[in-house]
Every structure is written in structure tokens, then in C-alpha cells.
Scaffold this motif. Sequence first.
Motif, mmCIF file in Angstrom:
data_model
loop_
_atom_site.group_PDB
_atom_site.id
_atom_site.type_symbol
_atom_site.label_atom_id
_atom_site.label_comp_id
_atom_site.label_asym_id
_atom_site.label_seq_id
_atom_site.Cartn_x
_atom_site.Cartn_y
_atom_site.Cartn_z
ATOM 1 N N SER A 296 7.788 5.025 4.984
ATOM 2 C CA SER A 296 7.218 6.368 4.999
ATOM 3 C C SER A 296 5.715 6.321 4.777
ATOM 4 O O SER A 296 5.210 5.580 3.938
ATOM 5 N N GLY A 297 4.986 7.125 5.570
ATOM 6 C CA GLY A 297 3.538 7.187 5.459
ATOM 7 C C GLY A 297 2.817 6.310 6.452
ATOM 8 O O GLY A 297 1.610 6.463 6.638
ATOM 9 N N SER A 298 3.515 5.367 7.095
ATOM 10 C CA SER A 298 2.878 4.502 8.078
ATOM 11 C C SER A 298 3.085 5.077 9.473
ATOM 12 O O SER A 298 3.588 6.182 9.647
ATOM 13 N N THR A 299 2.697 4.312 10.489
ATOM 14 C CA THR A 299 2.784 4.763 11.876
ATOM 15 C C THR A 299 3.906 4.012 12.584
ATOM 16 O O THR A 299 3.951 2.787 12.569
ATOM 17 N N ALA A 300 4.813 4.769 13.200
ATOM 18 C CA ALA A 300 5.915 4.179 13.961
ATOM 19 C C ALA A 300 5.556 4.185 15.439
ATOM 20 O O ALA A 300 4.885 5.101 15.926
ATOM 21 N N ARG B 223 0.714 14.827 15.144
ATOM 22 C CA ARG B 223 1.435 13.694 14.561
ATOM 23 C C ARG B 223 2.069 12.834 15.637
ATOM 24 O O ARG B 223 2.326 11.662 15.421
ATOM 25 N N TYR B 224 2.358 13.427 16.786
ATOM 26 C CA TYR B 224 2.977 12.682 17.871
ATOM 27 C C TYR B 224 1.929 12.375 18.934
ATOM 28 O O TYR B 224 1.162 13.248 19.342
ATOM 29 N N PHE B 225 1.921 11.118 19.364
ATOM 30 C CA PHE B 225 1.043 10.705 20.448
ATOM 31 C C PHE B 225 1.899 10.034 21.502
ATOM 32 O O PHE B 225 2.623 9.070 21.209
ATOM 33 N N MET B 226 1.874 10.576 22.736
ATOM 34 C CA MET B 226 2.681 10.052 23.824
ATOM 35 C C MET B 226 1.783 9.727 25.002
ATOM 36 O O MET B 226 0.986 10.561 25.433
ATOM 37 N N ASN C 274 7.471 10.529 7.973
ATOM 38 C CA ASN C 274 8.169 10.994 6.789
ATOM 39 C C ASN C 274 9.670 10.992 7.067
ATOM 40 O O ASN C 274 10.116 10.658 8.165
ATOM 41 N N LEU C 275 10.446 11.371 6.082
ATOM 42 C CA LEU C 275 11.902 11.265 6.198
ATOM 43 C C LEU C 275 12.460 12.144 7.305
ATOM 44 O O LEU C 275 13.502 11.833 7.887
ATOM 45 N N SER C 276 11.779 13.243 7.626
ATOM 46 C CA SER C 276 12.290 14.114 8.687
ATOM 47 C C SER C 276 12.194 13.463 10.060
ATOM 48 O O SER C 276 12.811 13.928 11.011
ATOM 49 N N PRO D 201 22.709 8.471 -9.052
ATOM 50 C CA PRO D 201 21.552 8.031 -8.256
ATOM 51 C C PRO D 201 21.225 9.022 -7.148
ATOM 52 O O PRO D 201 22.110 9.651 -6.555
ATOM 53 N N GLY D 202 19.922 9.166 -6.880
ATOM 54 C CA GLY D 202 19.497 9.948 -5.725
ATOM 55 C C GLY D 202 19.560 9.114 -4.458
ATOM 56 O O GLY D 202 19.995 7.956 -4.477
ATOM 57 N N SER D 203 19.129 9.689 -3.387
ATOM 58 C CA SER D 203 19.149 8.966 -2.111
ATOM 59 C C SER D 203 18.215 7.768 -2.180
ATOM 60 O O SER D 203 17.098 7.858 -2.708
ATOM 61 N N ASP D 204 18.692 6.623 -1.639
ATOM 62 C CA ASP D 204 17.844 5.431 -1.632
ATOM 63 C C ASP D 204 16.949 5.371 -0.413
ATOM 64 O O ASP D 204 16.135 4.460 -0.286
ATOM 65 N N HIS D 205 17.081 6.327 0.489
ATOM 66 C CA HIS D 205 16.248 6.419 1.683
ATOM 67 C C HIS D 205 16.211 5.103 2.442
ATOM 68 O O HIS D 205 15.140 4.555 2.752
ATOM 69 N N ASN D 206 17.420 4.574 2.682
ATOM 70 C CA ASN D 206 17.635 3.434 3.579
ATOM 71 C C ASN D 206 17.130 2.107 3.027
ATOM 72 O O ASN D 206 17.071 1.124 3.764
ATOM 73 N N SER D 207 16.778 2.054 1.780
ATOM 74 C CA SER D 207 16.399 0.793 1.142
ATOM 75 C C SER D 207 17.134 0.733 -0.196
ATOM 76 O O SER D 207 16.891 1.554 -1.087
ATOM 77 N N SER D 208 18.038 -0.236 -0.322
ATOM 78 C CA SER D 208 18.922 -0.274 -1.486
ATOM 79 C C SER D 208 18.122 -0.353 -2.782
ATOM 80 O O SER D 208 17.088 -1.032 -2.864
ATOM 81 N N VAL D 209 18.625 0.359 -3.764
ATOM 82 C CA VAL D 209 17.984 0.353 -5.076
ATOM 83 C C VAL D 209 18.207 -1.015 -5.721
ATOM 84 O O VAL D 209 19.334 -1.500 -5.814
ATOM 85 N N THR D 210 17.125 -1.660 -6.121
ATOM 86 C CA THR D 210 17.225 -2.979 -6.762
ATOM 87 C C THR D 210 17.417 -2.864 -8.265
ATOM 88 O O THR D 210 18.091 -3.704 -8.862
#
Length: 1302
Positions: free
Chosen positions: A520-524, A560-563, A574-576, A627-636
Motif C-alpha cells: 500500500s502506498g506504492s505504484t502498481a 491516480r490511474y494512468f493508462m 490503497n486497499l480499495s 485479530p484485525g485483517s492482516d491485509h494479505n500479509s500474515s501477522v508475524t
Amino acid sequence: MRLAGSLQLVLFLALTSRAAGLSIPLEVEQPPTIINQTSGPVIVLPFDHFITIRCEARANPPPQYRWTKDGEDFTPPYITTNNTGGTFVLHFKHLTQFQGKYRCYAFNKLGTAITEEIELMVLNIPKFPKEEIDPVVVQEGEPIILKCNPPQGMGRRQIYWMTIDLKQIEQDDRVSMDVDGNLYFSNALQTDSRQDYCCFVAFSIIRGITQKSPMAVVVKSFEAPPVRKAGLLLPSGVQTEKMLLKGRDLKLECIPEGFPTPTVKWIKLGEDLPPRKKLEKFGKLLAISAVEERDQGKYMCTAENSGGKVVHYFDVIVEEPPKWLTEPPQSQLTVIGSDVHIKCSVSGKPLPDITWRRNGELFEDDPESNRRVLDDTVVLHNARKEDSAVYQCEASNTHGSILANINIMVMNVAPLILTRDYQEYDVILGDHIIMDCTVFSSPPATITWAKDDAPETIKGERFLSLQNGALQIIRAEKDDSGVYVCAAFNTEGELTVTALLDVKDPTKIVDPPQDVEIISGSTAQLTCQAEYDKTLRSSFEVVWIKDGEEILTSFEEKPRYFMDDGLLQIMNVNLSDQGIYTCIARTSLDEDNATALLTVLDVPDAPKNIALLELKVPRNVSLSWKPGSDHNSSVTEFIVEYEESQWEPGRWRELQKVPGNQATAELALNGHLNYQFRVYAVNAVGPGPPSEPTERYKTPPAAPDRNPENIKIQGHLPHQMDITWEPLLPIEHNGPGLEYKVNYRKLGVEDNWKDHMEKRHSFVLRNTSTFVPYEIKIQSRNSHGWGPEPKVVTGYSGEDVFFWHCLRENVSVPTAAPRDIAVEVINTTVLRVSWTPVPPATVRGHLGGYNVHWMRKHSLLNPNKSFDDRQSLSFPGKRSHAIVPSLKPFTEYRLIVNVFNKKGNGPNSDPVTFNTPEGVPEQVPILTASNAQKDSILLVWGPPPEANGILTGYLLQHHLINETTLEVVDSQETNITGADTTQWQLHGLQEGSLYRFHLSACTRAGCGPPLAQESNTIAPEHLSLTPAVAPIQSTHNCSLSFPTSMPGNSTHLSLVPALLNISSYVSDTFAKISWTAREEQQDSQLYVAYMNNRDGNWWISEAVNTSQSFHVIDGLTPGTVYTVRLMAKGLLDNASLFEDVIQTQVKGVEGQQRNTSTQGWVIGTMCAVALLTLVALMACFVRRNKGGKYAGTPPLRRRPDMFSMEKVKEKEDLHPDVESQGMNDDTFCEYSDSDEKPLKGSSLCSLNGNDTVGDSVSRDSLVDYADGEGEFNEDGSFIGEYSGRRHRGSVSEPSGPGPVTA
């Protein structure tokens, strides 16, 4: 397959109301066909303003219209003008007089079409008549009937019986209401007497309620009402005939009377009641929904009580209005001389009567002609062209009517091809294609297809002839491209059209998007490359769809979108943004798609449902959470934190780590504390936010849980032993009154322990024997008890310098050096050094430890420059390795190791030479933002003091800031290549917006810490300014900006630095700022401003002529850091031309810092400076008499009330009015009759440093830079040149009005 043969033309049914007709092109003459009409009946409500009656037909020639009302010709008062034929509008003022039945006639020379009758009904608001109703007087036990007689109204109505205060009359097996709204009492009771029986009727279609006048009932009592035989209040008589239409709901009522109340039963004679039946109103109503013919017959109801019974018969008859047996008769196209049959097949009960019309006129049987009417059929023998007309069949009975218009066209016509000639068709290789050839003709035409001028008809299994004349090609091949000819012919003629077919290559995705995980916060970034037929280039596009919804191109300035060209970039993910992304590559003919899953990784959400449970073990609790959502990265792991309110309120500290697959923790707590706890989760992305804290949990006091640790015993002096230890932390006290018991005894000599109580964490044992071993133990105690049994440690008392050294043993420095010195460079600044320890016998006393010495020889960036920086670290005890920190990156070092005891150091080891790797640069010393325009800003900076490697360039980040919430709205990065680059023009910014800039210098090892600066772009309203000084306001981060040009003056100062060779000489109480002015800048004016960095107060001088080439600032405090600025006057106003950080010397110290050879030079220079200062002071005194010593722009009026920033700050705190803190031309830099004083706070915004928030800015970086090693010459001066590496000045160029940078 051979396509030769006759292809019959299929006549399409028109999608119109009622009448079915031919779909004949309007190029062919034809009679009218009704395509739109109003369906009746039309109910006009009282609140309707107008009503529209529609009638529309298609014909060639175009139709004309006429109307009839109740069978008479009718001329509508208003015909619409929007090409809707015979449609007309009636307005509310005239609606009542237009009630009746309407019919529309659409006609041309070929015939007349008519509509069904349209009934128009105008409703009035239904009301009860005003009347006086006599009371109903009955004996107890007799029946009562209260008539409602509701007014007539259209649509559904609801009837209620209530009292005058709107309480409903309760209904039961004795009291009930019939379907007409009348209220029946099977027998009267004394309680039925009341004066306000009211009937209410609600009409849903007009949304209104009306009320009948109240009715009174008087029941005279009997001591014992007599038994009354059952009878029927409704219906009357013995038998009732009930007729209703098929599909309606059947309702049969039997309302009895008698005392006691009779019961009602229902039967159907000869068969059972249908399963759809329902008994309502306590069995008095039999209801059957959607009746059918089988539901008709005889029904009987029986009412019975103890006095007898009564029956009633219902004869139910089910009828239905007319309807078509299959479908309405169809219009026909036929050739001359053929027979035409028109059959009108209908059903209904009673059997409908059929009426025939021709062109709207009655049409009867004529045996002498070729036109016969045989009941439900019309026959035209040997039809002629004049038999063409519109025939109407109307079927009617007592329940309604239906009508059909049948267009009969008798003609012979050559083929008319409706498909455009030279129609082009494109098809994708392997797909199917249909080429149209729509033909109108009479008799039907024969249709053939040929290709590329070949005389024979097309053959092949892939070529199919369709009934409508079209040619379908299955699985098109490249060879199918070419010219096709469709030929249509009949007895009247022949016609052809040409079709062009081009078979295209298919679209195919060759590089589909791949599944990706992004933080999150980077560019995909997703890519999608496709191949397609190049002739379809104009229609080719790549579309991106997320979770089924297309991602549209945004026209925002910072989308935010560049095509572009198959590339999809998502900025600041972001998560959305997580989901399935589909790439669709498509042309006008086909498309291909591919999908990819974008998974967004983010820090975990805060845990929820934190629960605290007390355990049986004292001061132990169990903490659990969800626990809350781990957002696709397991809680260590989970981190449990605590906060206690006694020692460190408000500060959270880590208490325990828990594995990521666990959601509980058992916590051992200290006593006498008031805790609260919270938990946060950690995954590969980082730590998440903490949970909400728990409720407070107070632990009871207890004895200490542990004793002091790290006990040190030292004998610094003979006959004395110093004992120190690491005390318990405040939270470990477990209760009040903590103290320590020190126990000691001589090792192997004394059996009994001696003790001493101590509240501090040190104890000196005096009068000890010389260098004697002692046993020591220390135990904790508080007011609630003792800590655990302590451990025993051994130490020695102090040595006698003469006796012990000389008589006991020959104690001296170690005699051996460590061997096998090896170094391991861990990173750019940290080193691990190892060695082989010296033999114990060579230590010659107690081993003190090892010293590691290292010397910085030279930088790998500049091998010719040597250093003599020496550093060392001591590592006590017996060890064979150590960690050496704080090294300089990209540097060559020399390192040695020796051992030491109390007497001193042993010999040095063999030296080892090593190099540190390249590191990231230090922070750039200064960053200024200037020359602000609508959409650009110029950034100027100095190179980093230490590059720590080969400088490759700079990383520039700029963030758009919301000035209300101070949140970052958008962020961009720019990689600036070139080590010599020290300025950058940033374009594409939003006008009138606040930006924060972060600049980092970079080497091959990465980028260093950023320096921050803020500035505003110019708003449109500020682009044109007068020569007056721009208003200056106080903000969190200030900078000075000024207009770039002035109307009517083209000789203003340029934006480049106007002065050269700017330098400073600094003494203990004064500083001299020198410069060289360019020829074109001679006789210009500038101001010298300076600030004490401790208090943040700014002082500004009077105007100084640039030809003077220097200015002296006196009255400075020794040993103090100041910030100095040169400020332009005139067209550039107060824009900063130079900025430096200086530090005054300390009296009595400078002499020690210089060698003898330089002292004389310095003394001479200072004398010269003193003389120059005296001259300058005299000049200032003369000018002060004219206007003040330090002043800004010439004043409009004289005010002696200049005061310090602190006073202004106090005044602003008392009156926090933003507008009052602003500055006008009257208050900026006014004359003062006193000595130098700080400017008013409102004149230079808030310059005391208290308003600085967020990141560090350039001013802070300059101070830090100035405080480092080697920043000043031996005489305390600091040289700043624009072109040099060590430049620390700032170039602030005019950029329109803006805040002040301090």
C-alpha cells in the motif's frame, strides 16, 4: 449446397397495438397502419390539469386523421404539433364537457384504419350528502342495520366504521360489514348504544377520505332477551343470481340475524368447494379468487342457532368478454387474380357479434360481387387492385369489444432491394458473417448470390441461404474476401446489389497482465500487449476493467490511474484497489481479454475486542483479542504494550511479544501499579495501529520480585571498597519504601555476614584490608517484604600503591600484544574486529580489558587528502572481539589493538588497514524554493557536506498539501541525475497551492536523509502586483517571495545572485559580512537581517549601499549561533540573496585555538575591523538621526513602539485573530528611536521557531550543518561561495507574494 431456387419473402409482423400489419418500406405506397393509440377507458381525476388522447399511424401517402365522439364527427380543440399524427390534448377547464367515447380514423387514398373506442370519464370528488339521520331504536336481541351508502368513485375504495374520535368499531361473528360498507348487528346488546357511529370511505385513486354524518343507536334492555330464530339480513329472499367475468374474484355473503348469534356454513351443490376458496368475516363471506368456468354452479349458505336455521342459494354464472382465439387476423400482400380469405376467430360469453368494416365503413355481404361476408370470414374472389383497402373486424358482447385492422394489398411489383448497394462487411477470421439482401416484391422474388463476377451461384457447406434473402458464411476464411452480388427477380423484373467482404486478422493478447502483490502506498503496474489487424488501428483500444466496472480515464490534474499503450499504472495504491483486473483488447469487430489479480499488502488492522481476565496467580492476568485483517500479509507477531499512571503516565512501553498465530497472552505484572494495555499486530509490511486500550487494572502491592543486578566492586583507593549496582526500575518497586540491604564478608575468613541498609544504589565500605577478596550480596526490600535470596558475588578491596605493588608482586603494564587481528566490515559505518587474547601471565595484574584504536587515513573519494582523526574504544573484561561503530563511509582506516590493566596499556598489535564501503550522503545543507509561478517553482540547494561515496544525483519528492487539514493530497518523485546539479525548475504544479519538497543526495549505495522545504505557487489573483511590499503572513513554514517584474520598469535586479564572493568574518561580539557587487548592481540597496537561533528574534538593518561592499553587525553575544541573511530592496523587496549560519567566538578561547604564527595576523585583522566598525557606527549614527539605525522600507509615519517577538507572541496569544496578525504597509519595518530591536512578530511571521511543525526545514539543517566538525576556520569565520562545494547560502528568487521563510 446450391443456393439456386426460389426464396420466399417473409412478411414481418409490425410491433403495433391491436392490428397486425405488414412491414412494408415506406417507399411503397400503402394504406395506414395504427402504430400508437390510447387504450381506454381514460379516467380524468379532479387534480389532472390536462389529458392527452393519442392516435398515430404510418402510411404512404402520409395519413390524415379525423375523430368521432359517441358516433358523431368531432373536431378536437387542440392538435399537438410534434408530428404525432392525430393526438390531441384536452385542458382541465373543459374536461367535463368532453366525457364520451372517442374513435380515431387515419386515412389516405389507399384506405382507412380505425382505433377501438376510447372512453373518457371525468370524476368528481365523491362526498356524502349532508343529512340528519334519525336514531335507530331497537330492543335488546333484535338486529340492527346501519346503511353507509358510500358515494360513487372510480378505483378501489376502503370503508371503515369508526367513532367520532376515530376508534374502530370492533367486528366479530355478531357485528360485521358487507362488501358495500353497511354495518350489520345480528342481535343488539346494551353495549351497542352510542351516538357516533360514523362511516368513512377512502378513495386511493384520488387520495381522499370522506365521512358520513354520525348515526345514533339506542338499545332498550330486556331482563332476558328472548331466543330469536336464525334469519338472513343479507341477502334477501331464497335465491340470488350472481354473474361475474372470468378471472375476477367471487364474493358471496350471508349475514345472519337471531339470538343467540347464528353460525354460517357454505357448500356447493353437487361437488366440493374449490381449493382456492377462503372463508372470511367469521365465515360469513365465501371468496374464490380468479374464477373459471368450472366455478359456476349453485352455492348454498346455512345460518343456524338454537332457535332454528335458514338457507340461501346462489346461482353463479361466469362469463367473459371477447378475445382472439389465437391471434388477430394478419395483413396480407397478394398478387392480382388470387383469392383472399380474412378470418376473424374470436371467443367470449355470451358469443360475440362480429361487425366488418372496409376503410371504416360498414361492410356487408354482396352476392353479386367478388366480395363476400360469411359471418366471421371475408372472401375476395379473383382479387383486383381496387380491392386493396383496410378491413376492420370488430367482435363485441355485453362485456366489451375487440377490433383488428387488416391491410389487404393486391399488387404486382418488381423486386425492390432495401439493402444499400456496395455495403461493406468486415469479419474476423474464423467468425460467422451475414450479408443482407432484403427484398420487397409481389409475387415473391427468387434470390441468388454470386462472387467475383462468377456466373454460377455460390456453392459450399459454409455458405447458407437464409429465408430473408441474406447470405451467411460460416467460419470465414481469408479467401472469402471479395465482391459478392445479390440478384432478385420475379415476373415483373430483376434487380441486383453488390456487397464487399474483407476478412480481418483476429485480435490476440500476446503479453497478458500477471498477478502482482504490491505494498500500500506504492505504484502498481500492469501490462497488456496485443496483436490486431492493422486496418482496424483507428478502432483498436485497450480497456481495463476492475471487478466488472470499467476504469475510465480521469481528467483530474493528478489522476491516480494512468493508462497508455496497454500499460495501467495505479498511483499510491490503497486497499480499495485490490481486486481482479481485466484487460480487454478490442477493435470494432472483436476483442480478447486476460485477467490478473492485484493483491494489496498493508499493515494489519488494529486488534478488536480486547478482553482482560484476572488469573488465580497473584498479579497475573490473561489478555485476549480478536485479530484485525492482516491485509494479505500474515501477522508475524503481536506486541502487547502497557501504560501505568504512577511513574510514566501517558507513555506506552512494550511488555510482551506473542506469535502471530496466537490471540492471547498471559501477563506477569508488577505490584502497586495502575495498568492499561493495548495490542498491535506486525506483518512483513510493518506494524499496524494499536487497539483501543483496556480498562484500568490496579495490581496490589507486594515484596520486590528481584534483587539488583550488575553489581560492580572496585577498589579505587587503598583500604576502601566501592560497591555499585543497577537499581530496580520504578515499576519494579512493587510498593512504597524501597531500600537495599548490602551484606559483605571476607572470602574464606569470616563466617558471619555484616549488613548495611542503603536507599541509594551505591555503598562505600571503608577501613578494609588491602586487596582482599570479599563476598557481597544485595537484597531488595520494601514496606511489604523482602525480595528473593540474592546471589553472592566476589570482589577485591583497594590496592596499596606502594606496599601491594612493590612487596606482594611486581605489578606493571601488560607485556604482550594481541595477535591475529582480523576485521570484518559489517556496513558503511560499523566494523567487527577480532583477535587472539594475550596469555594471562603477560597481563601482570587484573585484566582490565582491550583497547581498539583506529585512525582515519584518507577518503577514497579524494585519496590525496589525508586525515589524522584518531579514535578508540575500551572493552572491559576477557574478550576476543568487539564492534567498532561510527566509521566514515568510503574511507581507508588503520587499526591496532592492545590490552590494559590498572597500571596502563600493553604494547600495540600489528596494524591492520581496511576500507569502508560506499554509503549514503549526508543531508544537503540548504534547500530554498523561489521564483514561484502559477505552475512551477525553482529549487536551489547546496551539495551534501559529506558525499560518503561517489555522488550520482538527487532524489526530489514533492507533495501537494491540503492547507486546511495539512494532509498530503498527492506525491510525485523526480530522479535528478548529475552530481553537479544544484537547482531544478519543477513544472506541472497546481496554481495557488502549498507544496512540501524533500531533497536527498544519492550515491550508488542509496539516498541520504531528506531536507524539507515548503512553498506556495502563485494564485491567479497575485500575478499582477504593485511595487509595494507584498503582505507577509505568519504560517508554520515561512518563505519570502516577491514579484518577478514591475510595470514600467525593465531595469530591475535579475533573479540570479546579484552579489559575488559573499563571506563573513566572526568575532566574539560582532560579525562582518563582505561581498563584491557586479558593475550593474552598484549603488543598489540591500538590508542585513540576523537572528539569534536560541530565541528566534530577527533584527534588520537600515538600507546599505551595495558599493559599500561590507556591513558590520555588532552587539552579538559570545559563543552564540546566528542566522544571517542579505535581503534585497526595491524591485526584489525582501527576497533572500544570501543566507548563512555563523557562531560567535568565546572570549579567552580563541587564543588557545590558534597557534602563535596566526595570533598576530588575527589581532591585526581585528584592529582593522574595529576601525571599520567605528566608521560604520559613525555613519549609522548620522543616518539614524535621519531615520533610525535598523529600519526596513521608509515609513509612512513614525512609531516608537517597536518591541520584541516575545511580546508580540503574547499579544497574539491573547488576540488570535488571523486578520489582525496580518501586516500592512504601515507597520512593516518602521523607524525606531531606540537601539536595534527585533521586528514585530506580524512583520516577519512567527520567527521564534515555535510554529515549526512536521519535517525539518532548511533553517534547521543549516544550524545542524554549522555545528558539525570543521565547519569554521580557526578564526571562527565561515566562507560561503555560490560555486563552491561548501556553500551554505540560499538564493531566493522573486516568485510573487507568499509567506516568510525564517
